[in-house]
Scaffold this motif. Structure first.
Motif, PDB file in Angstrom:
ATOM      1  N   UNK A   1      35.694 -35.716 -47.306  1.00 29.55           N
ATOM      2  CA  UNK A   1      35.167 -35.601 -45.936  1.00 29.55           C
ATOM      3  C   UNK A   1      35.435 -34.228 -45.312  1.00 29.55           C
ATOM      4  N   UNK A   2      36.632 -33.664 -45.557  1.00 33.05           N
ATOM      5  CA  UNK A   2      36.919 -32.329 -45.021  1.00 33.05           C
ATOM      6  C   UNK A   2      36.007 -31.282 -45.644  1.00 33.05           C
ATOM      7  N   UNK A   3      35.748 -31.410 -46.945  1.00 34.94           N
ATOM      8  CA  UNK A   3      34.851 -30.468 -47.622  1.00 34.94           C
ATOM      9  C   UNK A   3      33.435 -30.560 -47.064  1.00 34.94           C
ATOM     10  N   UNK A   4      32.978 -31.786 -46.828  1.00 35.14           N
ATOM     11  CA  UNK A   4      31.642 -31.985 -46.259  1.00 35.14           C
ATOM     12  C   UNK A   4      31.567 -31.380 -44.856  1.00 35.14           C
TER      13      UNK A   4
ATOM     14  N   UNK B   1      43.927 -30.004 -62.206  1.00 38.88           N
ATOM     15  CA  UNK B   1      42.876 -29.042 -62.535  1.00 38.88           C
ATOM     16  C   UNK B   1      41.603 -29.306 -61.743  1.00 38.88           C
ATOM     17  N   UNK B   2      41.286 -30.584 -61.511  1.00 38.79           N
ATOM     18  CA  UNK B   2      40.082 -30.930 -60.758  1.00 38.79           C
ATOM     19  C   UNK B   2      40.216 -30.496 -59.300  1.00 38.79           C
ATOM     20  N   UNK B   3      41.402 -30.708 -58.723  1.00 41.71           N
ATOM     21  CA  UNK B   3      41.616 -30.274 -57.344  1.00 41.71           C
ATOM     22  C   UNK B   3      41.511 -28.757 -57.238  1.00 41.71           C
ATOM     23  N   UNK B   4      42.155 -28.058 -58.160  1.00 36.66           N
ATOM     24  CA  UNK B   4      42.168 -26.595 -58.118  1.00 36.66           C
ATOM     25  C   UNK B   4      40.757 -26.038 -58.262  1.00 36.66           C
ATOM     26  N   UNK B   5      39.972 -26.640 -59.142  1.00 40.69           N
ATOM     27  CA  UNK B   5      38.609 -26.138 -59.388  1.00 40.69           C
ATOM     28  C   UNK B   5      37.755 -26.208 -58.129  1.00 40.69           C
ATOM     29  N   UNK B   6      37.769 -27.349 -57.438  1.00 37.25           N
ATOM     30  CA  UNK B   6      36.951 -27.463 -56.234  1.00 37.25           C
ATOM     31  C   UNK B   6      37.523 -26.626 -55.095  1.00 37.25           C
ATOM     32  N   UNK B   7      38.857 -26.554 -55.013  1.00 37.67           N
ATOM     33  CA  UNK B   7      39.488 -25.809 -53.927  1.00 37.67           C
ATOM     34  C   UNK B   7      39.244 -24.309 -54.035  1.00 37.67           C
ATOM     35  N   UNK B   8      38.919 -23.820 -55.228  1.00 43.86           N
ATOM     36  CA  UNK B   8      38.579 -22.395 -55.361  1.00 43.86           C
ATOM     37  C   UNK B   8      37.376 -22.054 -54.494  1.00 43.86           C
ATOM     38  N   UNK B   9      36.420 -22.971 -54.434  1.00 40.73           N
ATOM     39  CA  UNK B   9      35.204 -22.750 -53.645  1.00 40.73           C
ATOM     40  C   UNK B   9      35.350 -23.244 -52.214  1.00 40.73           C
TER      41      UNK B   9
ATOM     42  N   UNK C   1      27.232 -37.559 -51.168  1.00 39.88           N
ATOM     43  CA  UNK C   1      28.083 -36.441 -51.585  1.00 39.88           C
ATOM     44  C   UNK C   1      29.383 -36.953 -52.169  1.00 39.88           C
ATOM     45  N   UNK C   2      29.420 -37.093 -53.487  1.00 35.79           N
ATOM     46  CA  UNK C   2      30.671 -37.318 -54.187  1.00 35.79           C
ATOM     47  C   UNK C   2      31.282 -35.984 -54.572  1.00 35.79           C
ATOM     48  N   UNK C   3      32.284 -36.009 -55.455  1.00 41.01           N
ATOM     49  CA  UNK C   3      32.902 -34.758 -55.890  1.00 41.01           C
ATOM     50  C   UNK C   3      31.862 -33.819 -56.493  1.00 41.01           C
ATOM     51  N   UNK C   4      31.003 -34.360 -57.368  1.00 37.38           N
ATOM     52  CA  UNK C   4      29.981 -33.519 -58.000  1.00 37.38           C
ATOM     53  C   UNK C   4      28.995 -32.983 -56.969  1.00 37.38           C
ATOM     54  N   UNK C   5      28.603 -33.830 -56.021  1.00 36.10           N
ATOM     55  CA  UNK C   5      27.652 -33.395 -55.003  1.00 36.10           C
ATOM     56  C   UNK C   5      28.205 -32.320 -54.100  1.00 36.10           C
ATOM     57  N   UNK C   6      29.474 -32.462 -53.714  1.00 32.30           N
ATOM     58  CA  UNK C   6      30.108 -31.413 -52.916  1.00 32.30           C
ATOM     59  C   UNK C   6      30.132 -30.110 -53.711  1.00 32.30           C
ATOM     60  N   UNK C   7      30.477 -30.196 -54.992  1.00 33.97           N
ATOM     61  CA  UNK C   7      30.566 -29.003 -55.828  1.00 33.97           C
ATOM     62  C   UNK C   7      29.207 -28.352 -56.064  1.00 33.97           C
TER      63      UNK C   7
END
Length: 252
Positions: free
Chosen positions: A202-205, A176-184, A133-139
């Motif tokens: 790790x927190x997202x996972x 922008x990358x942080x904001x995009x993932x943090x929306x979800x 799970x990288x950034x793309x995998x989390x998303x």
């Protein structure tokens, strides 16, 4: 239960524990060598490192199952029909429906996750899984999809172990990358010590696992699990082109 933790820089393992009788989970360190064939190392040297690791795990040579990881949302299900070919599946999560196949996931900043259902003696399926799970995998929900595959196979009480990855203070990204993932996933938003935008994968996972009813067990006694800060771990951000460490689940 038998345990080996925080073994030092000469051990192939960052953490290695018998999490249940007859089932082990581990995460390797730099001392295990580079375990990936796609980062430019001599393939024979990589295969030798894999054989040494299998010997350390106490499993048959060339029985450790790897994936061809591409930051996808694909989950591969292993079984008797694919044992002969041993071609790494094109996937970022891999499930052993009975837990009989030893599994590996490779990372060098992304989050490696090991999953296991309760054993049959405790009313479970014994299934195991590994997730990249990288950034793309989390998303794209690879963690959610891996848990879903285990649930479809009858898994009830699923436990997770989250391995070394870049931490939320070190994973600097554009705003922008942080904001995009943090929306979800709001808990993914983080800041570096300098106050710049960052992601806490790790927190997202952990959030995604909790949403799926999965319990996370801590790596008790392990050294720092931030790959960028701990030089006993591989980090692509610290050293572009670095090797890859492995998250592992197997039955000795």
């Amino acid at each position: 239960m038998d345990r080996t933790v925080d073994p030092g820089r000469t051990s192939p393992f960052h953490w290695n524990e018998e999490v249940r009788p007859g089932l082990r989970v581990a995460f390797t360190a730099v001392a295990a060598g580079n375990l990936a064939l796609h980062v430019g190392d001599d393939p024979d040297a990589v295969r030798q490192s894999r054989r040494r690791l299998e010997a350390a795990l106490g499993i048959r040579a060339e029985s450790l199952r790897f994936m061809s990881q591409t930051h996808s949302d694909r989950v591969a299900l292993l079984g008797a029909s694919d044992r002969a070919g041993r071609v790494p599946p094109d996937a970022d999560a891999m499930v052993s429906a009975t837990g009989s196949e030893p599994l590996a996931v490779l990372v060098a900043d992304c989050v490696p996750i090991v999953l296991a259902d309760a054993d049959p003696d405790d009313g479970g399926t014994g299934a195991t899984a590994v997730v990249h799970a990288g950034r793309a995998g989390v998303a794209n929900g690879i963690v959610v999809k891996a848990v879903g595959e285990l649930r479809r196979r009858g898994a009830g009480t699923i436990t997770a172990w989250i391995g070394p990855s870049v931490c939320g203070s070190c994973y600097e990204v554009p705003d922008a990358m942080m904001i995009e993932l943090a929306r979800e996933i709001p808990v993914a938003a983080s800041r570096t010590p300098a106050g710049t935008a960052a992601l806490d994968l790790p927190a997202a996972v952990r959030h995604q696992l909790a949403q799926g009813g999965v319990t996370v067990e801590e790596l008790r006694g392990a050294a720092s699990s931030c790959t960028q800060e701990n030089t006993a771990l591989f980090s692509h951000r610290r050293e572009p082109g670095a090797g890859r460490l492995a998250g592992l689940v197997w039955r000795p």
